[in-house]
Design an enzyme around this catalytic site. Structure first.
Site, PDB file in Angstrom:
ATOM      1  N   LYS A  59      -7.233   7.089 -12.107  1.00 41.83           N
ATOM      2  CA  LYS A  59      -7.501   8.405 -11.520  1.00 41.83           C
ATOM      3  C   LYS A  59      -8.630   9.115 -12.260  1.00 41.83           C
ATOM      4  O   LYS A  59      -9.403   9.865 -11.660  1.00 41.83           O
ATOM      5  CB  LYS A  59      -6.238   9.276 -11.522  1.00 41.83           C
ATOM      6  CG  LYS A  59      -5.063   8.670 -10.786  1.00 41.83           C
ATOM      7  CD  LYS A  59      -5.436   8.179  -9.388  1.00 41.83           C
ATOM      8  CE  LYS A  59      -4.426   7.198  -8.848  1.00 41.83           C
ATOM      9  NZ  LYS A  59      -4.463   5.864  -9.486  1.00 41.83           N
ATOM     10  N   GLY A 191      -8.050  -8.943  -2.419  1.00 37.83           N
ATOM     11  CA  GLY A 191      -6.853  -8.158  -2.159  1.00 37.83           C
ATOM     12  C   GLY A 191      -7.201  -6.719  -1.825  1.00 37.83           C
ATOM     13  O   GLY A 191      -7.858  -6.039  -2.617  1.00 37.83           O
ATOM     14  N   GLY A 193      -5.182  -4.177  -1.488  1.00 38.05           N
ATOM     15  CA  GLY A 193      -4.068  -3.292  -1.799  1.00 38.05           C
ATOM     16  C   GLY A 193      -4.546  -2.054  -2.527  1.00 38.05           C
ATOM     17  O   GLY A 193      -5.745  -1.748  -2.581  1.00 38.05           O
ATOM     18  N   VAL A 194      -3.600  -1.335  -3.116  1.00 36.45           N
ATOM     19  CA  VAL A 194      -3.912  -0.065  -3.770  1.00 36.45           C
ATOM     20  C   VAL A 194      -4.942  -0.241  -4.880  1.00 36.45           C
ATOM     21  O   VAL A 194      -5.974   0.442  -4.897  1.00 36.45           O
ATOM     22  CB  VAL A 194      -2.620   0.562  -4.348  1.00 36.45           C
ATOM     23  CG1 VAL A 194      -2.943   1.833  -5.111  1.00 36.45           C
ATOM     24  CG2 VAL A 194      -1.637   0.850  -3.221  1.00 36.45           C
ATOM     25  N   SER A 280      -6.696  -8.546  -7.159  1.00 36.09           N
ATOM     26  CA  SER A 280      -5.620  -7.575  -6.946  1.00 36.09           C
ATOM     27  C   SER A 280      -4.696  -8.108  -5.856  1.00 36.09           C
ATOM     28  O   SER A 280      -4.742  -7.672  -4.707  1.00 36.09           O
ATOM     29  CB  SER A 280      -6.227  -6.222  -6.541  1.00 36.09           C
ATOM     30  OG  SER A 280      -5.229  -5.306  -6.197  1.00 36.09           O
ATOM     31  N   GLY A 282      -1.227  -8.412  -6.203  1.00 38.94           N
ATOM     32  CA  GLY A 282       0.168  -8.104  -6.501  1.00 38.94           C
ATOM     33  C   GLY A 282       0.496  -8.255  -7.974  1.00 38.94           C
ATOM     34  O   GLY A 282      -0.357  -8.622  -8.794  1.00 38.94           O
ATOM     35  N   ARG A 283       1.747  -7.983  -8.299  1.00 39.36           N
ATOM     36  CA  ARG A 283       2.195  -7.998  -9.683  1.00 39.36           C
ATOM     37  C   ARG A 283       3.519  -8.751  -9.802  1.00 39.36           C
ATOM     38  O   ARG A 283       4.263  -8.864  -8.823  1.00 39.36           O
ATOM     39  CB  ARG A 283       2.351  -6.558 -10.216  1.00 39.36           C
ATOM     40  CG  ARG A 283       1.036  -5.766 -10.159  1.00 39.36           C
ATOM     41  CD  ARG A 283       1.183  -4.376 -10.729  1.00 39.36           C
ATOM     42  NE  ARG A 283       1.499  -4.379 -12.147  1.00 39.36           N
ATOM     43  CZ  ARG A 283       0.607  -4.534 -13.125  1.00 39.36           C
ATOM     44  NH1 ARG A 283      -0.677  -4.727 -12.829  1.00 39.36           N
ATOM     45  NH2 ARG A 283       0.968  -4.516 -14.387  1.00 39.36           N
ATOM     46  N   HIS A 455      -3.272  30.509   5.039  1.00 44.39           N
ATOM     47  CA  HIS A 455      -4.548  30.291   5.725  1.00 44.39           C
ATOM     48  C   HIS A 455      -5.680  30.845   4.878  1.00 44.39           C
ATOM     49  O   HIS A 455      -5.584  31.954   4.372  1.00 44.39           O
ATOM     50  CB  HIS A 455      -4.548  30.982   7.087  1.00 44.39           C
ATOM     51  CG  HIS A 455      -5.876  30.882   7.787  1.00 44.39           C
ATOM     52  ND1 HIS A 455      -6.294  29.743   8.443  1.00 44.39           N
ATOM     53  CD2 HIS A 455      -6.887  31.788   7.915  1.00 44.39           C
ATOM     54  CE1 HIS A 455      -7.494  29.941   8.949  1.00 44.39           C
ATOM     55  NE2 HIS A 455      -7.877  31.182   8.642  1.00 44.39           N
TER      56      HIS A 455
END
Length: 476
Positions: A59, A191, A193-194, A280, A282-283, A455
């Site tokens: 992040k 991969g 994925g995330v 990437s 999977g784990r 708003h």
């Protein structure tokens, strides 16, 4: 028993482990936590994969790369001019490392605050003993401690491709992907994925030519189909090249880079040459070295610890949580299980609702969802209503200059109970929490539709999507 004895010993100091230890201590148990992660100075670095080489550092890099892309492509829309824009990758990585250290130090502070005894080393079962278990700690100071209850929270490891081991120089796991010292000219990702999409996004924003190879014929198969299509369109427009339905062949890792041979969806032979390759796919549960056989702890064929619905193992007073057991490999799922197990040890009724665990992919646009997808509801033959609202019709999104995507509600056709909420767009990771709360309280779409939302705010798109379930949006 050993000289040092505890009511609860937690093996692993990741999100599940450290939270379990803190909650157990709060409940009055004499608690210890063992964790082997080490920083570059040899000191303890609790927080597991999430803090050290996962959620937190990724992040930090996503934020840095997002700033760079905004400055490079969008600041001029705001009347902000920049000349000679550049990226200092070592400085960016240094900031990432600081963010990680702050989290490591924060966990150590929380242990001290809650009177959790911390052992820096690798924890494993030594033997069953009278009244509990003996746990070996292998570290600078090897010792054995006693435990009445043991909570295993050892997490997971990145899965490597056969014939292409991680060297963290050219062939990268999530760990190596966070340490690339310069922007690669060409980056390959196996991969979609995330981890693959997030890391691919980071380096694409900084100037890399990124190609994602995915074996499945559909993009983000676990995501609501409408959301996945919108995300695919957005990522492709940004410059990510995503190839679906590929079959990976030989991977050659040489000094100059990596070459991936693969067959495309039409059966054609292809070759991809890149400077760096992120794998990437999977784990796998991390139980190697736990010495489970010493006490007869049952593992499944994947190496995961077998547990029941309450995270109990086949052994009395031995529990397991997080990535090392069944269920989604998510930090917040591990945290919830950690709290629940500590409370169950105390005789309370710890609770984890797997149906309301939110999922997030921190790309741009962000993707977040909770509950069932439309394809899942169709598959089970459940009658439902759907409503969606686009961010392009949201005033705050226009002001942000980020109008990609939408919010989508799925509700039971008869009762109007919310069955799933799916978001692709700005700040989806924050917006999804309202849906999680609503679903925990068995709310209807009408309930959200009648709640006043500030708003201008992005959350108004959530309200409007709920209104759309009854075909009465007010701003679209």
């Amino acid at each position: 028993m050993a000289e040092k004895n505890f009511d609860v010993v937690v093996i692993g100091g990741g999100p599940g482990g450290y939270i379990a230890a803190i909650r157990a201590a709060q409940l009055g148990f004499n608690t210890a936590c063992i964790d082997e992660w080490t920083n570059d100075k040899g000191g303890p670095a609790p927080g597991g994969t999430c803090t050290n080489v996962g959620c937190i550092p990724s992040k930090a890099l996503l934020q840095s790369s997002e700033h760079f892309e905004q400055a490079h492509h969008h600041f001029q829309d705001h009347g902000i001019g920049l000349d000679n824009l550049s990226i200092d990758v070592p400085k960016m990585l240094s900031r990432k490392d600081l963010v990680v250290k702050q989290n490591n130090d924060g966990i150590l502070y929380l242990f001290k605050k809650n009177k959790v005894t911390f052992f820096h080393g690798r924890g494993s079962f030594a033997k069953a003993a009278e009244g509990g278990y003996e746990i070996a700690v292998a570290g600078k100071q090897a010792e054995t401690i006693g435990a009445k209850h043991v909570v295993v929270a050892t997490g997971s490891n990145a899965r490597a491709l056969p014939g292409a081991p991680f060297d963290e120089v050219n062939v990268l796991s999530n760990d190596g992907a966070l340490k690339v010292g310069a922007v690669p000219r060409k980056l390959g990702v196996i991969g979609s994925g995330v981890i693959g999409l997030e890391m691919g996004s980071v380096w694409r924003r900084l100037g890399a030519e990124v190609t994602v190879l995915e074996a499945l014929p559909t993009f983000l198969a676990a995501v609501d189909e409408q959301v996945a299509k919108e995300a695919f369109k957005a990522f492709t427009k940004q410059g990510l090249k995503i190839e679906l339905g590929v079959k990976i062949g030989e991977i050659k890792n040489e000094a100059g880079g990596v070459t991936v041979a693969y067959t495309d969806a039409k059966g054609g032979a292809q070759s991809l040459a890149v400077d760096k390759l992120i794998v990437s796919i999977g784990r796998t549960p991390n139980t190697i070295g736990l010495n489970a056989e010493a006490v007869g702890l049952k593992l499944d064929e994947r190496g995961a610890i077998v547990v029941d619905a309450d995270c109990k193992t086949n052994l009395p007073n031995v529990w397991a949580i997080g990535d090392v057991v069944r269920g989604p490999m998510l930090a917040h799922k591990a945290e919830e299980e950690g709290v629940a197990v500590a409370e169950r040890i105390a005789g309370q009724h710890g609770h984890v609702n797997f149906n309301t665990i939110p999922w997030v992919i921190y790309t741009s646009p962000e993707i977040a969802w909770v509950g069932q997808t439309e394809q899942q509801l169709k598959a089970e033959g459940r009658a439902y209503k759907a409503g969606s609202f686009p961010f392009m019709a949201n005033g705050r999104a226009r002001a942000l200059g980020d109008t990609t995507g939408f919010v989508k509600f799925l509700a039971d056709a008869k009762t109007d109970e919310i069955l799933g909420v799916h978001i692709v767009g700005p700040m989806a990771s924050e917006l999804i929490s309202e849906a999680v709360v609503a679903m925990e309280f068995k709310a209807s779409a009408e309930d959200i539709a009648r709640i006043c939302h500030a708003h201008p705010s992005l959350s108004e798109a959530t309200k409007e999507a709920a209104l759309a379930v009854d075909k009465r949006t007010l701003n679209f």
